[in-house]
Design an enzyme around this catalytic site. Structure first.
Site, PDB file in Angstrom:
ATOM      1  N   ASP A 100      -3.228   2.383   6.983  1.00 19.17           N
ATOM      2  CA  ASP A 100      -4.230   1.809   6.075  1.00 19.17           C
ATOM      3  C   ASP A 100      -5.278   2.898   5.832  1.00 19.17           C
ATOM      4  OD1 ASP A 100      -5.818   0.049   4.654  1.00 19.17           O
ATOM      5  OD2 ASP A 100      -6.613  -0.962   6.406  1.00 19.17           O
ATOM      6  N   LYS A 128      -0.748   1.991   2.663  1.00 18.50           N
ATOM      7  CA  LYS A 128      -1.730   1.612   1.631  1.00 18.50           C
ATOM      8  C   LYS A 128      -2.453   2.878   1.205  1.00 18.50           C
ATOM      9  CE  LYS A 128      -3.113  -2.930   3.307  1.00 18.50           C
ATOM     10  NZ  LYS A 128      -4.252  -3.639   3.929  1.00 18.50           N
ATOM     11  N   ARG A 162       3.340 -13.040  12.795  1.00 17.71           N
ATOM     12  CA  ARG A 162       4.096 -11.843  13.195  1.00 17.71           C
ATOM     13  C   ARG A 162       5.602 -12.054  13.149  1.00 17.71           C
ATOM     14  NH1 ARG A 162       0.510  -8.148  15.634  1.00 17.71           N
ATOM     15  NH2 ARG A 162      -1.120  -9.064  16.923  1.00 17.71           N
TER      16      ARG A 162
HETATM   17  P1  5GP Z   1      -5.938   2.049   9.969  1.00 14.52           P
HETATM   18  O1  5GP Z   1      -6.473   2.628  11.242  1.00 14.52           O
HETATM   19  O2  5GP Z   1      -4.864   2.880   9.318  1.00 14.52           O
HETATM   20  O3  5GP Z   1      -7.013   1.681   9.001  1.00 14.52           O
HETATM   21  O4  5GP Z   1      -5.322   0.649  10.322  1.00 14.52           O
HETATM   22  C1  5GP Z   1      -4.197   0.528  11.014  1.00 14.52           C
HETATM   23  C2  5GP Z   1      -4.147  -0.787  11.760  1.00 14.52           C
HETATM   24  O5  5GP Z   1      -4.919  -1.834  11.117  1.00 14.52           O
HETATM   25  C3  5GP Z   1      -2.731  -1.240  11.759  1.00 14.52           C
HETATM   26  O6  5GP Z   1      -2.086  -0.828  12.947  1.00 14.52           O
HETATM   27  C4  5GP Z   1      -2.854  -2.740  11.674  1.00 14.52           C
HETATM   28  O7  5GP Z   1      -2.968  -3.255  12.980  1.00 14.52           O
HETATM   29  C5  5GP Z   1      -4.160  -3.013  10.971  1.00 14.52           C
HETATM   30  N1  5GP Z   1      -3.972  -3.289   9.523  1.00 14.52           N
HETATM   31  C6  5GP Z   1      -4.299  -2.495   8.486  1.00 14.52           C
HETATM   32  N2  5GP Z   1      -3.964  -3.058   7.306  1.00 14.52           N
HETATM   33  C7  5GP Z   1      -3.387  -4.244   7.622  1.00 14.52           C
HETATM   34  C8  5GP Z   1      -2.806  -5.310   6.826  1.00 14.52           C
HETATM   35  O8  5GP Z   1      -2.728  -5.302   5.592  1.00 14.52           O
HETATM   36  N3  5GP Z   1      -2.314  -6.365   7.522  1.00 14.52           N
HETATM   37  C9  5GP Z   1      -2.350  -6.441   8.887  1.00 14.52           C
HETATM   38  N4  5GP Z   1      -1.831  -7.527   9.447  1.00 14.52           N
HETATM   39  N5  5GP Z   1      -2.882  -5.479   9.659  1.00 14.52           N
HETATM   40  C10 5GP Z   1      -3.388  -4.389   9.029  1.00 14.52           C
HETATM   41 MG    MG Z   2      -3.682  -7.021  13.753  1.00 11.47          MG
END
Ligand code: 5GP
Ligand code: MG
Ligand code: MG
Length: 176
Positions: A100, A128, A162
């Site tokens: 993300d 994303k 999940r």
């Molecule tokens: P980042 O550190 O890349 O922003 O986020 C990664 C973590 O955030 C992922 O491992 C996940 O746990 C959570 N996350 C980010 N986007 C989503 C989403 O659209 N849905 C869900 N369920 N979790 C997300």
């Molecule tokens: Mg989560």
């Protein structure tokens, strides 16, 4: 459970995991490989992908969770690396469900480098891309998705959803 609008089907996920498995097998054939899953969201991808990587590899798991302080404090990432096997002299592939902002993957990759592996790369099912806040994207990904909160195939909303075998978006996630 609220209704879920399907974004990526079970068959599409399976086909993409087979493809990822082939590419990873080709890259790591003859090399000492350890895959590391980031708990909890990556569990389905980890177990499916391991069965599609047809070269020998070891498994490690790390727990990552974002802690939020009060509204003025940015979420800090807490990472538990205590269950990792020895990574010295191994090629490492870090697996997560979704990239993300990229902060989770990028900080775990940096922490893993401290264990002196031969190399570290990343693999995620979903990217994303529009939300990226770090310099380097995932080395392997299956689907680029729009900026929507997705669930299923390991991804949760409040620890629900999940178990769904597909990826989707919860219709009206907030009760109005
Ligand atoms: P980042 O550190 O890349 O922003 O986020 C990664 C973590 O955030 C992922 O491992 C996940 O746990 C959570 N996350 C980010 N986007 C989503 C989403 O659209 N849905 C869900 N369920 N979790 C997300
Ligand atoms: Mg989560
Ligand atoms: Mg996660």
């Amino acid at each position: 459970m609220k209704p879920v609008r399907r974004l990526i089907s079970e068959a599409e996920i399976e086909a993409s995991v087979i493809q990822l498995g082939r590419r990873i097998s080709d890259e790591y054939r003859g090399k000492p490989l350890t895959v590391i899953g980031i708990l909890t969201g990556s569990i389905m991808l980890v177990t499916d992908l391991m069965r599609r990587i047809d070269v020998p590899h070891k498994l490690g798991l790390v727990a990552a969770s974002s802690y939020r302080g009060d509204a003025t404090v940015a979420g800090a990432l807490k990472v538990d690396l205590s269950e990792l096997p020895d990574l010295a002299g191994r090629h490492v592939l870090v697996i997560d469900d979704i990239f993300d902002t990229g902060r989770t993957m990028s900080s775990i990759v940096e922490r893993v480098k401290e264990f002196a592996p031969l190399s570290v790369k990343s693999v995620v099912l979903l990217w994303k891309k529009s939300r990226m806040e770090v310099a380097i994207g995932p080395d392997y990904f299956a689907f680029e998705i729009p900026d929507e909160f997705v669930v299923g195939y390991g991804l949760d909303l409040d620890d629900e959803y999940r178990h769904l075998p597909y990826i989707g978006v919860v219709e009206s996630p907030v009760d109005l």
